[in-house]
Write a protein that holds these residues in place. Structure first.
Motif, PDB file in Angstrom:
ATOM      1  N   LYS A 173      -6.406   4.457   4.996  1.00  0.00           N
ATOM      2  CA  LYS A 173      -6.724   3.223   4.593  1.00  0.00           C
ATOM      3  C   LYS A 173      -6.489   2.427   5.906  1.00  0.00           C
ATOM      4  O   LYS A 173      -7.247   1.478   6.364  1.00  0.00           O
ATOM      5  CB  LYS A 173      -6.316   2.721   3.507  1.00  0.00           C
ATOM      6  CG  LYS A 173      -6.675   1.206   3.083  1.00  0.00           C
ATOM      7  CD  LYS A 173      -6.264   0.864   1.584  1.00  0.00           C
ATOM      8  CE  LYS A 173      -6.708  -0.473   1.238  1.00  0.00           C
ATOM      9  NZ  LYS A 173      -5.794  -1.440   1.705  1.00  0.00           N
ATOM     10  N   LEU A 174      -5.213   2.502   6.328  1.00  0.00           N
ATOM     11  CA  LEU A 174      -4.830   1.942   7.476  1.00  0.00           C
ATOM     12  C   LEU A 174      -5.635   2.092   8.824  1.00  0.00           C
ATOM     13  O   LEU A 174      -5.995   1.211   9.472  1.00  0.00           O
ATOM     14  CB  LEU A 174      -3.094   2.068   7.613  1.00  0.00           C
ATOM     15  CG  LEU A 174      -2.203   1.495   6.690  1.00  0.00           C
ATOM     16  CD1 LEU A 174      -0.854   2.177   6.802  1.00  0.00           C
ATOM     17  CD2 LEU A 174      -2.216   0.067   6.770  1.00  0.00           C
ATOM     18  N   ARG A 185      -8.989   2.292  -3.738  1.00  0.00           N
ATOM     19  CA  ARG A 185      -8.314   1.457  -2.880  1.00  0.00           C
ATOM     20  C   ARG A 185      -8.969   0.897  -1.634  1.00  0.00           C
ATOM     21  O   ARG A 185      -8.392   0.110  -1.054  1.00  0.00           O
ATOM     22  CB  ARG A 185      -6.932   2.250  -2.578  1.00  0.00           C
ATOM     23  CG  ARG A 185      -5.720   2.469  -3.534  1.00  0.00           C
ATOM     24  CD  ARG A 185      -4.977   1.485  -3.658  1.00  0.00           C
ATOM     25  NE  ARG A 185      -4.132   0.968  -2.628  1.00  0.00           N
ATOM     26  CZ  ARG A 185      -3.955  -0.089  -2.083  1.00  0.00           C
ATOM     27  NH1 ARG A 185      -4.266  -0.991  -2.875  1.00  0.00           N
ATOM     28  NH2 ARG A 185      -3.341  -0.280  -1.028  1.00  0.00           N
ATOM     29  N   ARG A 219      -1.965  10.458  -2.456  1.00  0.00           N
ATOM     30  CA  ARG A 219      -1.754   8.934  -2.550  1.00  0.00           C
ATOM     31  C   ARG A 219      -1.442   8.312  -1.066  1.00  0.00           C
ATOM     32  O   ARG A 219      -2.018   7.487  -0.493  1.00  0.00           O
ATOM     33  CB  ARG A 219      -0.826   8.377  -3.588  1.00  0.00           C
ATOM     34  CG  ARG A 219      -0.875   6.669  -3.689  1.00  0.00           C
ATOM     35  CD  ARG A 219       0.125   6.426  -4.586  1.00  0.00           C
ATOM     36  NE  ARG A 219       1.595   6.335  -3.744  1.00  0.00           N
ATOM     37  CZ  ARG A 219       1.891   5.458  -2.935  1.00  0.00           C
ATOM     38  NH1 ARG A 219       1.031   4.580  -2.539  1.00  0.00           N
ATOM     39  NH2 ARG A 219       3.190   5.511  -2.274  1.00  0.00           N
ATOM     40  N   ARG A 220      -0.440   9.179  -0.627  1.00  0.00           N
ATOM     41  CA  ARG A 220       0.152   8.641   0.784  1.00  0.00           C
ATOM     42  C   ARG A 220      -0.862   8.701   1.859  1.00  0.00           C
ATOM     43  O   ARG A 220      -1.117   7.915   2.516  1.00  0.00           O
ATOM     44  CB  ARG A 220       1.259   9.133   1.065  1.00  0.00           C
ATOM     45  CG  ARG A 220       2.567   8.846   0.418  1.00  0.00           C
ATOM     46  CD  ARG A 220       3.646   9.337   0.828  1.00  0.00           C
ATOM     47  NE  ARG A 220       4.981   9.489   0.049  1.00  0.00           N
ATOM     48  CZ  ARG A 220       6.129  10.121   0.130  1.00  0.00           C
ATOM     49  NH1 ARG A 220       6.064  10.800   1.284  1.00  0.00           N
ATOM     50  NH2 ARG A 220       7.200  10.144  -1.004  1.00  0.00           N
ATOM     51  N   GLY A 247       0.770  -1.146   0.092  1.00  0.00           N
ATOM     52  CA  GLY A 247      -0.121   0.106  -0.043  1.00  0.00           C
ATOM     53  C   GLY A 247       0.873   1.383   0.040  1.00  0.00           C
ATOM     54  O   GLY A 247       1.302   1.719  -0.923  1.00  0.00           O
ATOM     55  N   LEU A 248       1.082   1.772   1.100  1.00  0.00           N
ATOM     56  CA  LEU A 248       1.768   3.210   1.372  1.00  0.00           C
ATOM     57  C   LEU A 248       3.028   3.259   0.462  1.00  0.00           C
ATOM     58  O   LEU A 248       3.711   4.013   0.060  1.00  0.00           O
ATOM     59  CB  LEU A 248       2.321   3.434   2.657  1.00  0.00           C
ATOM     60  CG  LEU A 248       2.831   4.683   3.125  1.00  0.00           C
ATOM     61  CD1 LEU A 248       2.075   5.907   2.662  1.00  0.00           C
ATOM     62  CD2 LEU A 248       3.481   4.739   4.610  1.00  0.00           C
ATOM     63  N   ASN A 249       3.964   2.037   0.807  1.00  0.00           N
ATOM     64  CA  ASN A 249       5.143   1.799   0.293  1.00  0.00           C
ATOM     65  C   ASN A 249       5.259   0.809  -1.099  1.00  0.00           C
ATOM     66  O   ASN A 249       6.287   0.500  -1.605  1.00  0.00           O
ATOM     67  CB  ASN A 249       6.273   1.307   1.222  1.00  0.00           C
ATOM     68  CG  ASN A 249       6.371   2.392   2.430  1.00  0.00           C
ATOM     69  OD1 ASN A 249       5.944   3.265   2.428  1.00  0.00           O
ATOM     70  ND2 ASN A 249       7.028   1.837   3.398  1.00  0.00           N
ATOM     71  N   SER A 250       4.141   0.922  -1.931  1.00  0.00           N
ATOM     72  CA  SER A 250       4.163   0.050  -3.035  1.00  0.00           C
ATOM     73  C   SER A 250       4.948   0.877  -4.072  1.00  0.00           C
ATOM     74  O   SER A 250       5.210  -0.032  -5.190  1.00  0.00           O
ATOM     75  CB  SER A 250       2.677  -0.347  -3.438  1.00  0.00           C
ATOM     76  OG  SER A 250       2.494   1.050  -4.070  1.00  0.00           O
ATOM     77  N   ASN A 251       5.258   1.835  -3.974  1.00  0.00           N
ATOM     78  CA  ASN A 251       6.003   2.424  -5.097  1.00  0.00           C
ATOM     79  C   ASN A 251       7.670   2.685  -4.647  1.00  0.00           C
ATOM     80  O   ASN A 251       8.422   3.440  -5.097  1.00  0.00           O
ATOM     81  CB  ASN A 251       5.842   4.057  -5.205  1.00  0.00           C
ATOM     82  CG  ASN A 251       5.612   5.010  -4.056  1.00  0.00           C
ATOM     83  OD1 ASN A 251       5.840   4.394  -3.051  1.00  0.00           O
ATOM     84  ND2 ASN A 251       5.042   6.093  -4.351  1.00  0.00           N
ATOM     85  N   GLU A 310      -3.274   6.187   1.639  1.00  0.00           N
ATOM     86  CA  GLU A 310      -3.096   4.995   2.183  1.00  0.00           C
ATOM     87  C   GLU A 310      -3.072   4.917   3.723  1.00  0.00           C
ATOM     88  O   GLU A 310      -3.376   3.818   4.365  1.00  0.00           O
ATOM     89  CB  GLU A 310      -1.681   4.471   1.601  1.00  0.00           C
ATOM     90  CG  GLU A 310      -1.685   4.318   0.010  1.00  0.00           C
ATOM     91  CD  GLU A 310      -2.439   2.859  -0.315  1.00  0.00           C
ATOM     92  OE1 GLU A 310      -2.775   1.978   0.601  1.00  0.00           O
ATOM     93  OE2 GLU A 310      -2.634   2.941  -1.508  1.00  0.00           O
ATOM     94  N   VAL A 311      -2.481   6.145   4.132  1.00  0.00           N
ATOM     95  CA  VAL A 311      -2.644   5.998   5.711  1.00  0.00           C
ATOM     96  C   VAL A 311      -4.015   6.227   6.050  1.00  0.00           C
ATOM     97  O   VAL A 311      -4.372   5.373   7.153  1.00  0.00           O
ATOM     98  CB  VAL A 311      -1.800   7.346   6.238  1.00  0.00           C
ATOM     99  CG1 VAL A 311      -1.981   7.452   7.689  1.00  0.00           C
ATOM    100  CG2 VAL A 311      -0.274   7.256   6.111  1.00  0.00           C
ATOM    101  N   MET A 333       7.146  -4.983  -9.034  1.00  0.00           N
ATOM    102  CA  MET A 333       8.145  -4.739  -8.004  1.00  0.00           C
ATOM    103  C   MET A 333       8.821  -6.152  -7.742  1.00  0.00           C
ATOM    104  O   MET A 333       8.382  -7.163  -7.692  1.00  0.00           O
ATOM    105  CB  MET A 333       7.118  -4.573  -6.726  1.00  0.00           C
ATOM    106  CG  MET A 333       8.117  -3.830  -5.534  1.00  0.00           C
ATOM    107  SD  MET A 333       6.992  -3.261  -4.244  1.00  0.00           S
ATOM    108  CE  MET A 333       6.827  -5.064  -3.356  1.00  0.00           C
TER     109      MET A 333
END
Lengths: 309, 309
Positions: free
Chosen positions: B193-194, B220, B186-187, A169-173, B190-191, B1
């Motif tokens: 979301k967590l 997401r 985006r970040r 998620g957050l660090n997928s990039n 994601e946060v 990745m």
């Protein structure tokens, strides 16, 4: 960092100040119009009872439709909250109570979020980051998961950050270059900080092999908020376990830069907790006993009470 | 990745499987050695009472030193938790109860974190992201703060993400280029979301002018977890308020790329909530009434109960 023309950090918190003054001098017809927007409201704003002596949860003032709604859907909520001074009886920063501010609602105007200490009282605990560090196969995530369940059994609120919910998620990039590895830990640290600032017992499970990266996270947090949990498991044992064959591949040179094989793991010089794989008699320590050690630490250090802060 | 040789995502969760089997066949001397690691324990592992009919909080089995410790420091904890099946009476995935697993501790072995539904039950709510979007000066943060306090008064657990705690932390290495602005949102998504995955009512307050960026966050999240709160305030009013003189500077050309002046604000086509600055009679709506609208929505949609999920 350049000044951000779009930054809303402190802007919006003041923009309605003039509105508040307008509200306080509004005519009855306008007030009635505002009241129509609300699905339920008291026909007349009523003053709250004043601060109660402790012993039970704070009572809503008569006519508190919002709190009535909440109570009706969660009877236990009233019991959950330790006694607090009744917010409704406190004057607002503008010198008026919530009841004077332009409407019959009991919701109070606020220009800052709920304070950390208030969240601690709500949750009955103190926010903290439990940073599990150690070799691949040292049991970080197993102990973190076991501990999280034990805390849940005790009614504590936790979050668990690990590869499952962060790397995708957050660090997928982020990749696995040295810079990206450093940024990976930095971001995880910042997210853990956000959780702990909100009063959450935050379990973080990453190898995080570099002392500098871990110490950078520690430095970003207030004293006492960062608890380094070092899983001190000999690499021989981790390699013997090797559940996914990664050590085997690393030994065969099929994986490069594997922590403990051809990349360093820097042990914490003074972690708050060191969890060992074997006890004094040489017997393996099960994850439950490891979790118990951490739980005892949390209890003894006062993390499992709201405290006075 | 690329495949990560250091990834701990699913590795550590299985590594101690062999240990568990070893524990179950250990000799009494070894068990005693393990027990010495624990500060308090029952001399003999005892079987728990079996599942109780609901009506009160789950009871710890006799000899539950961990839960006794927790109870002693938080008497209210027992009341906080809705009745749940007693975990101690359920067989573990290995076919043994917690009491059989190599020690007298009541802490159970777990290979996955606490589930979202369990956190919902603990908090008496459902996790959700309330995404406040709108022009600078539209009142996003004021309404978010006011709502956060109202939810706290009702015993709900919240987190507030805004420029104050994100731009200076997690996103401190981002500037204001188009790419960085996109990565910023985006970040934050994601946060958020967590937080919502952990059951938290998460209030997010950023201008977030681009539809694509907001929709990417929505995509997401599971359905129902993203609630777009559009602060539909005319730019004339925002500019009239202009608490920090930013609109004035933008009009004078001293700030480039200012949303609403020389950069677009893309209105959400179908936000879950639209908050207007004036009511039908043309009167200004105070932030308290705006917060009430959102609170009513949360109540009606079931976010203020744990639900059955």
């Amino acid at each position: 960092m350049p000044e951000c023309p779009h930054s809303v950090s402190k802007i919006d918190r003041n923009v309605l100040g003039r509105e508040q003054e307008r509200q306080r001098s509004r005519k009855p017809r306008e007030l009635a119009a505002v009241a129509r927007l609300r699905p339920t409201h008291s026909p007349q704003p009523r003053r709250p009872q004043h601060g109660r002596a402790g012993g039970s949860a704070p009572e809503a003032a008569p006519g508190s439709s919002m709190l009535r709604q909440l109570r009706s859907v969660l009877p236990a909520a009233a019991l959950r909250d330790p006694p607090l001074p009744c917010a409704f009886s406190r004057p607002s920063p503008m010198g008026a109570t919530a009841y004077d501010v332009g409407s019959s609602t009991n919701i109070k105007w606020h220009e800052g979020g709920v304070e950390r200490a208030s969240k601690h009282r709500l949750l009955g605990q103190r926010g903290v980051v439990l940073w599990f560090t150690g070799l691949s196969g040292s049991g970080k995530s197993t102990v973190a998961c076991t501990l999280e369940h034990a805390l849940r059994e005790g009614g504590r609120f936790t979050a668990l950050l690990d590869g499952d919910n962060v790397r995708h998620g957050l660090n997928s990039n982020l990749g696995f270059s040295p810079q990206d590895r450093e940024e990976n830990i930095r971001r995880i640290g910042e997210v853990a900080k956000l959780f702990s600032e909100n009063g959450v017992i935050t379990l973080v499970s990453f190898i995080s092999p570099y002392r500098r990266d871990r110490d950078a996270v520690r430095a970003r947090l207030p004293p006492g908020d960062f608890v380094e949990v070092f899983m001190k498991v000999p690499i021989e044992l981790c390699e013997e376990r090797d559940p996914k064959g990664l050590y085997k591949k690393a030994r065969a040179g099929q994986i490069k830069g594997f922590t403990g094989i051809d990349a360093p793991y820097e042990e914490p010089p003074s972690p708050e907790l060191t969890i060992q794989a074997r006890d004094g008699a040489g017997a393996h320590v099960p994850p439950q006993a490891m979790a118990q050690q951490i739980l005892t630490f949390l209890h003894e250090k006062g993390y499992l009470t709201a405290g006075s802060s």
